[in-house]
Design a protein around this motif. Structure first.
Motif, PDB file in Angstrom:
ATOM      1  N   LEU A  41       0.826  -1.212   0.000  1.00  0.00           N
ATOM      2  CA  LEU A  41       0.000   0.000   0.000  1.00  0.00           C
ATOM      3  C   LEU A  41       0.855   1.255   0.000  1.00  0.00           C
ATOM      4  O   LEU A  41       0.558   2.224  -0.694  1.00  0.00           O
ATOM      5  CB  LEU A  41      -0.921   0.017   1.229  1.00  0.00           C
ATOM      6  N   ASP A  42       1.921   1.247   0.787  1.00  0.00           N
ATOM      7  CA  ASP A  42       2.772   2.426   0.934  1.00  0.00           C
ATOM      8  C   ASP A  42       3.491   2.805  -0.359  1.00  0.00           C
ATOM      9  O   ASP A  42       3.554   3.989  -0.712  1.00  0.00           O
ATOM     10  CB  ASP A  42       3.825   2.205   2.023  1.00  0.00           C
ATOM     11  N   LEU A  43       4.047   1.828  -1.053  1.00  0.00           N
ATOM     12  CA  LEU A  43       4.838   2.139  -2.249  1.00  0.00           C
ATOM     13  C   LEU A  43       3.991   2.734  -3.374  1.00  0.00           C
ATOM     14  O   LEU A  43       4.382   3.755  -3.954  1.00  0.00           O
ATOM     15  CB  LEU A  43       5.627   0.916  -2.713  1.00  0.00           C
ATOM     16  N   PRO A  44       2.822   2.163  -3.720  1.00  0.00           N
ATOM     17  CA  PRO A  44       2.016   2.816  -4.761  1.00  0.00           C
ATOM     18  C   PRO A  44       1.538   4.210  -4.340  1.00  0.00           C
ATOM     19  O   PRO A  44       1.501   5.134  -5.163  1.00  0.00           O
ATOM     20  CB  PRO A  44       0.825   1.883  -4.961  1.00  0.00           C
ATOM     21  N   ALA A  45       1.207   4.380  -3.056  1.00  0.00           N
ATOM     22  CA  ALA A  45       0.765   5.695  -2.586  1.00  0.00           C
ATOM     23  C   ALA A  45       1.905   6.702  -2.674  1.00  0.00           C
ATOM     24  O   ALA A  45       1.707   7.845  -3.101  1.00  0.00           O
ATOM     25  CB  ALA A  45       0.246   5.587  -1.150  1.00  0.00           C
ATOM     26  N   TRP A  46       3.113   6.294  -2.295  1.00  0.00           N
ATOM     27  CA  TRP A  46       4.273   7.182  -2.384  1.00  0.00           C
ATOM     28  C   TRP A  46       4.548   7.562  -3.830  1.00  0.00           C
ATOM     29  O   TRP A  46       4.810   8.725  -4.137  1.00  0.00           O
ATOM     30  CB  TRP A  46       5.492   6.506  -1.747  1.00  0.00           C
ATOM     31  N   CYS A  47       4.456   6.587  -4.730  1.00  0.00           N
ATOM     32  CA  CYS A  47       4.653   6.885  -6.154  1.00  0.00           C
ATOM     33  C   CYS A  47       3.597   7.861  -6.653  1.00  0.00           C
ATOM     34  O   CYS A  47       3.894   8.793  -7.404  1.00  0.00           O
ATOM     35  CB  CYS A  47       4.623   5.596  -6.979  1.00  0.00           C
ATOM     36  N   HIS A  48       2.365   7.675  -6.224  1.00  0.00           N
ATOM     37  CA  HIS A  48       1.286   8.586  -6.616  1.00  0.00           C
ATOM     38  C   HIS A  48       1.564   9.999  -6.109  1.00  0.00           C
ATOM     39  O   HIS A  48       1.376  10.974  -6.842  1.00  0.00           O
ATOM     40  CB  HIS A  48      -0.045   8.065  -6.070  1.00  0.00           C
ATOM     41  N   MET A  49       2.045  10.098  -4.882  1.00  0.00           N
ATOM     42  CA  MET A  49       2.332  11.410  -4.293  1.00  0.00           C
ATOM     43  C   MET A  49       3.501  12.106  -4.981  1.00  0.00           C
ATOM     44  O   MET A  49       3.494  13.324  -5.118  1.00  0.00           O
ATOM     45  CB  MET A  49       2.638  11.265  -2.802  1.00  0.00           C
ATOM     46  N   THR A  50       4.491  11.359  -5.372  1.00  0.00           N
ATOM     47  CA  THR A  50       5.698  11.963  -5.934  1.00  0.00           C
ATOM     48  C   THR A  50       5.668  12.053  -7.450  1.00  0.00           C
ATOM     49  O   THR A  50       6.430  12.805  -8.038  1.00  0.00           O
ATOM     50  CB  THR A  50       6.953  11.164  -5.519  1.00  0.00           C
ATOM     51  N   GLY A  51       4.828  11.241  -8.101  1.00  0.00           N
ATOM     52  CA  GLY A  51       4.753  11.260  -9.558  1.00  0.00           C
ATOM     53  C   GLY A  51       5.563  10.171 -10.240  1.00  0.00           C
ATOM     54  O   GLY A  51       5.587  10.100 -11.462  1.00  0.00           O
ATOM     55  N   HIS A  52       6.221   9.313  -9.466  1.00  0.00           N
ATOM     56  CA  HIS A  52       6.936   8.189 -10.063  1.00  0.00           C
ATOM     57  C   HIS A  52       5.929   7.125 -10.483  1.00  0.00           C
ATOM     58  O   HIS A  52       4.758   7.179 -10.090  1.00  0.00           O
ATOM     59  CB  HIS A  52       7.961   7.610  -9.073  1.00  0.00           C
ATOM     60  N   HIS A  53       6.356   6.157 -11.275  1.00  0.00           N
ATOM     61  CA  HIS A  53       5.459   5.128 -11.801  1.00  0.00           C
ATOM     62  C   HIS A  53       5.639   3.830 -11.035  1.00  0.00           C
ATOM     63  O   HIS A  53       6.725   3.241 -11.059  1.00  0.00           O
ATOM     64  CB  HIS A  53       5.734   4.891 -13.291  1.00  0.00           C
ATOM     65  N   TYR A  54       4.576   3.382 -10.362  1.00  0.00           N
ATOM     66  CA  TYR A  54       4.616   2.114  -9.650  1.00  0.00           C
ATOM     67  C   TYR A  54       4.371   1.000 -10.660  1.00  0.00           C
ATOM     68  O   TYR A  54       3.384   1.011 -11.383  1.00  0.00           O
ATOM     69  CB  TYR A  54       3.549   2.088  -8.560  1.00  0.00           C
ATOM     70  N   LEU A  55       5.286   0.044 -10.740  1.00  0.00           N
ATOM     71  CA  LEU A  55       5.175  -1.049 -11.705  1.00  0.00           C
ATOM     72  C   LEU A  55       4.594  -2.316 -11.089  1.00  0.00           C
ATOM     73  O   LEU A  55       4.203  -3.217 -11.808  1.00  0.00           O
ATOM     74  CB  LEU A  55       6.546  -1.341 -12.327  1.00  0.00           C
ATOM     75  N   GLY A  56       4.588  -2.405  -9.759  1.00  0.00           N
ATOM     76  CA  GLY A  56       3.957  -3.538  -9.099  1.00  0.00           C
ATOM     77  C   GLY A  56       4.929  -4.507  -8.482  1.00  0.00           C
ATOM     78  O   GLY A  56       6.148  -4.320  -8.509  1.00  0.00           O
TER      79      GLY A  56
END
Length: 125
Positions: A53-68
């Motif tokens: 949960l934390d990693l996709p949310a952090w990517c969303h907040m910063t603009g990086h792309h979460y690949l899964g």
């Protein structure tokens, strides 16, 4: 490339977050990717149960792309992201809230010491 696509690219950077919890993991990630070029693929080893949960949310907040999540033969919890051009920097000591970072609304989620928490309204403080 997402959680349903298991053809994740090989990493340019690997961040070992074994044993680290939410905030410490994200601080390590921020430090280890500092200065990385856009398009850089990062694999994160994260044993914290909240990491999915934390990693996709952090990517969303910063603009990086979460690949899964990344399937692997070692069966360690491994996640991938790609560094984005124009991503919002996260400053040391900055609170990870909408006002502090200019990040989009995350459905009332905010980082507080100890992890993510629900907030009924965004406010300074």
């Amino acid at each position: 490339m997402n959680a349903t696509n298991h053809e994740t690219p090989d990493p340019d950077i690997t961040v070992d977050g074994t044993g680290l919890l939410c905030v410490t993991l994200l601080l390590r990630l921020r430090k280890d990717i500092d200065g990385a070029e856009p398009g850089t693929v990062v694999h994160v080893v994260a044993t914290d149960p909240a990491a999915p949960l934390d990693l996709p949310a952090w990517c969303h907040m910063t603009g990086h792309h979460y690949l899964g999540p990344v399937p692997n033969s070692a069966d360690v919890p491994l996640y991938a992201l790609r560094i984005a051009a124009g991503a919002r920097p996260v400053r040391a000591g900055a609170r990870m809230t909408r006002e502090a970072e200019g990040s989009p609304h995350l459905g009332g989620l905010a980082v507080r010491s100890g992890g993510w928490s629900r907030r009924s309204a965004w406010r300074s403080g």
